[in-house]
Design a protein around this motif. Structure first.
Motif, PDB file in Angstrom:
ATOM      1  N   ALA A 137      55.143  50.959  74.095  1.00 30.51           N
ATOM      2  CA  ALA A 137      54.251  51.357  73.003  1.00 30.51           C
ATOM      3  C   ALA A 137      55.004  52.328  72.113  1.00 30.51           C
ATOM      4  CB  ALA A 137      52.975  52.006  73.542  1.00 30.51           C
ATOM      5  N   ALA A 163      52.083  47.880  70.693  1.00 27.23           N
ATOM      6  CA  ALA A 163      52.270  47.923  72.135  1.00 27.23           C
ATOM      7  C   ALA A 163      52.578  46.517  72.620  1.00 27.23           C
ATOM      8  CB  ALA A 163      51.027  48.466  72.825  1.00 27.23           C
ATOM      9  N   LEU A 177      44.215  47.333  73.872  1.00 24.68           N
ATOM     10  CA  LEU A 177      44.152  48.795  73.797  1.00 24.68           C
ATOM     11  C   LEU A 177      42.723  49.186  74.147  1.00 24.68           C
ATOM     12  CD1 LEU A 177      46.201  49.651  70.581  1.00 24.68           C
ATOM     13  CD2 LEU A 177      46.648  50.524  72.866  1.00 24.68           C
ATOM     14  N   GLU A 178      42.531  49.701  75.345  1.00 23.92           N
ATOM     15  CA  GLU A 178      41.174  49.979  75.817  1.00 23.92           C
ATOM     16  C   GLU A 178      40.676  51.340  75.349  1.00 23.92           C
ATOM     17  OE1 GLU A 178      39.764  50.609  80.199  1.00 23.92           O
ATOM     18  OE2 GLU A 178      39.572  48.487  79.703  1.00 23.92           O
ATOM     19  N   CYS A 180      42.063  55.146  73.151  1.00 26.12           N
ATOM     20  CA  CYS A 180      43.109  55.845  72.406  1.00 26.12           C
ATOM     21  C   CYS A 180      42.502  57.076  71.746  1.00 26.12           C
ATOM     22  CB  CYS A 180      43.713  54.916  71.355  1.00 26.12           C
ATOM     23  SG  CYS A 180      45.419  55.324  70.931  1.00 26.12           S
ATOM     24  N   GLY A 202      37.651  49.162  74.241  1.00 26.06           N
ATOM     25  CA  GLY A 202      38.341  48.371  73.223  1.00 26.06           C
ATOM     26  C   GLY A 202      37.724  48.362  71.849  1.00 26.06           C
ATOM     27  N   CYS A 242      46.919  56.725  74.924  1.00 26.30           N
ATOM     28  CA  CYS A 242      46.266  55.413  74.935  1.00 26.30           C
ATOM     29  C   CYS A 242      46.304  54.783  76.320  1.00 26.30           C
ATOM     30  CB  CYS A 242      46.953  54.469  73.942  1.00 26.30           C
ATOM     31  SG  CYS A 242      46.908  55.042  72.227  1.00 26.30           S
ATOM     32  N   LYS A 243      45.310  53.971  76.591  1.00 27.69           N
ATOM     33  CA  LYS A 243      45.254  53.182  77.817  1.00 27.69           C
ATOM     34  C   LYS A 243      45.432  51.719  77.452  1.00 27.69           C
ATOM     35  CE  LYS A 243      42.203  52.016  81.710  1.00 27.69           C
ATOM     36  NZ  LYS A 243      40.839  52.246  82.275  1.00 27.69           N
ATOM     37  N   LEU A 244      46.500  51.111  77.962  1.00 28.00           N
ATOM     38  CA  LEU A 244      46.789  49.705  77.725  1.00 28.00           C
ATOM     39  C   LEU A 244      46.301  48.891  78.918  1.00 28.00           C
ATOM     40  CD1 LEU A 244      50.524  50.080  76.598  1.00 28.00           C
ATOM     41  CD2 LEU A 244      48.472  50.352  75.221  1.00 28.00           C
ATOM     42  N   ALA A 258      39.150  43.463  72.064  1.00 36.56           N
ATOM     43  CA  ALA A 258      39.710  44.260  70.966  1.00 36.56           C
ATOM     44  C   ALA A 258      38.810  44.025  69.761  1.00 36.56           C
ATOM     45  CB  ALA A 258      41.150  43.844  70.661  1.00 36.56           C
TER      46      ALA A 258
END
Length: 315
Positions: A137, A163, A177-178, A180, A202, A242-244, A258
């Motif tokens: 990312a 990312a 991207l859940e 951020c 998301g 951020c959580k991916l 998303a």
């Protein structure tokens, strides 16, 4: 490579799913063009994938992929006098669809050049392995073609963010991207002052008050975000936390998605606007689903990333 290498390209004819469909495969030296033509009306052409790649273009009756062999997780096999690139064209069905999911082999075979030998080669044809996932990312330049050179962004301009996940031999996954948030520190603390960008599994909530948006996908393993520079931390260093999530593309629901807000149209699902009802919970609360934070779960894996620092300045 020798000129003879490109002679005798073998296009493997593929069995069509129905009498209404026709597929053309054009194998070139470094890329392939695949055109699927559908006469029926029940197939949603946006749900086709070539390996990990989304369609290059879609019309009312055709879906087109024009991709390099280095993309989409083509496997490469050297055997005898031949060099073979292989992948799968997949149709991802939905719960509401009358068409079941199906998959076609896509194979291009070339004469092997006599002076070509791979240094290291492990043939991979099974793309459903349990290989490790590697996440990336970062801040990008204006056209997402490389890392950002400058990390100072005028207020109101766009901050390009991308990312990706390297999937090795694992089945093609959809990167999301859940969550951020923006913060003034590289580590979050209970007392940290935060600016929420993506939340609720998301939902790009910043897009309701700005021009922030997810960019159209080129690969399922990548996600691009154009984030409009905000006033939070103006003139100071800012970090994005951020959580991916890399997820099974057939396991999407209102907890794995998303979504961004598009003008008067409301919430829109990035990967298939026809199913934007998955975004209806963005203004309330989207349910939660258990997933493993380490190791590979049944449907996917989550990863935390910190981007920055960067600075937002007055226009």
């Amino acid at each position: 490579m020798m000129a003879s290498f490109w002679q005798g390209v073998l296009l493997l004819s593929l069995i069509t799913i129905s009498v209404y469909a026709d597929m053309k495969l054009d194998c070139r030296p470094d890329f392939v063009t695949l055109v699927w033509t559908e006469s029926g009306s029940q197939v949603d052409l946006s749900l086709f994938r070539l390996g990990s790649c989304f369609p290059t273009s879609i019309t009312a009756r055709e879906v087109v992929f024009s991709v390099d062999f280095s993309d989409c997780y083509f496997s490469r096999l050297v055997t005898g006098d031949h060099l073979i690139y292989a992948n799968n064209l997949t149709y991802i069905s939905t719960a509401e669809s009358r068409i079941h999911s199906f998959s076609h082999p896509v194979v291009c075979t070339y004469d092997r050049p006599k002076d070509w030998y791979p240094l290291i080669y492990q043939p991979v044809f099974n793309t459903h392995g349990q290989g490790d996932l590697i996440f990336h990312a970062g801040l990008m330049n204006d056209d997402f073609s490389g890392p950002a050179v400058l990390t100072s962004f005028p207020l109101g301009s766009f901050i390009p963010i991308m990312a990706s996940v390297e999937q090795a031999t694992h089945q093609p996954l959809l990167l999301l991207l859940e969550e951020c948030v923006a913060a003034a520190t590289p580590k979050l603390h209970p007392e940290s002052n935060l600016y929420t960008i993506i939340t609720n599994k998301g939902c790009l909530v910043d897009s309701k008050i700005s021009r922030s948006k997810f960019e159209p996908r080129q690969k399922s393993s990548e996600i691009k975000l154009s984030l409009q520079a905000f006033r939070f931390g103006l003139g100071e260093q800012v970090y994005l936390h951020c959580k991916l999530v890399a997820w099974d593309p057939m396991g999407l629901d209102n907890t794995k998605k998303a979504c961004h807000y598009v003008g008067d149209q409301g919430w829109e699902l990035l990967d298939n606007p026809a199913y934007s009802n998955l975004c209806d919970c963005c203004d309330s609360s989207c349910g939660s689903r258990k997933i493993r934070s380490t190791g590979l779960g049944k449907l996917g894996i989550a990863h935390g990333a910190v981007l920055g620092p960067f600075t937002i300045t007055e226009s």
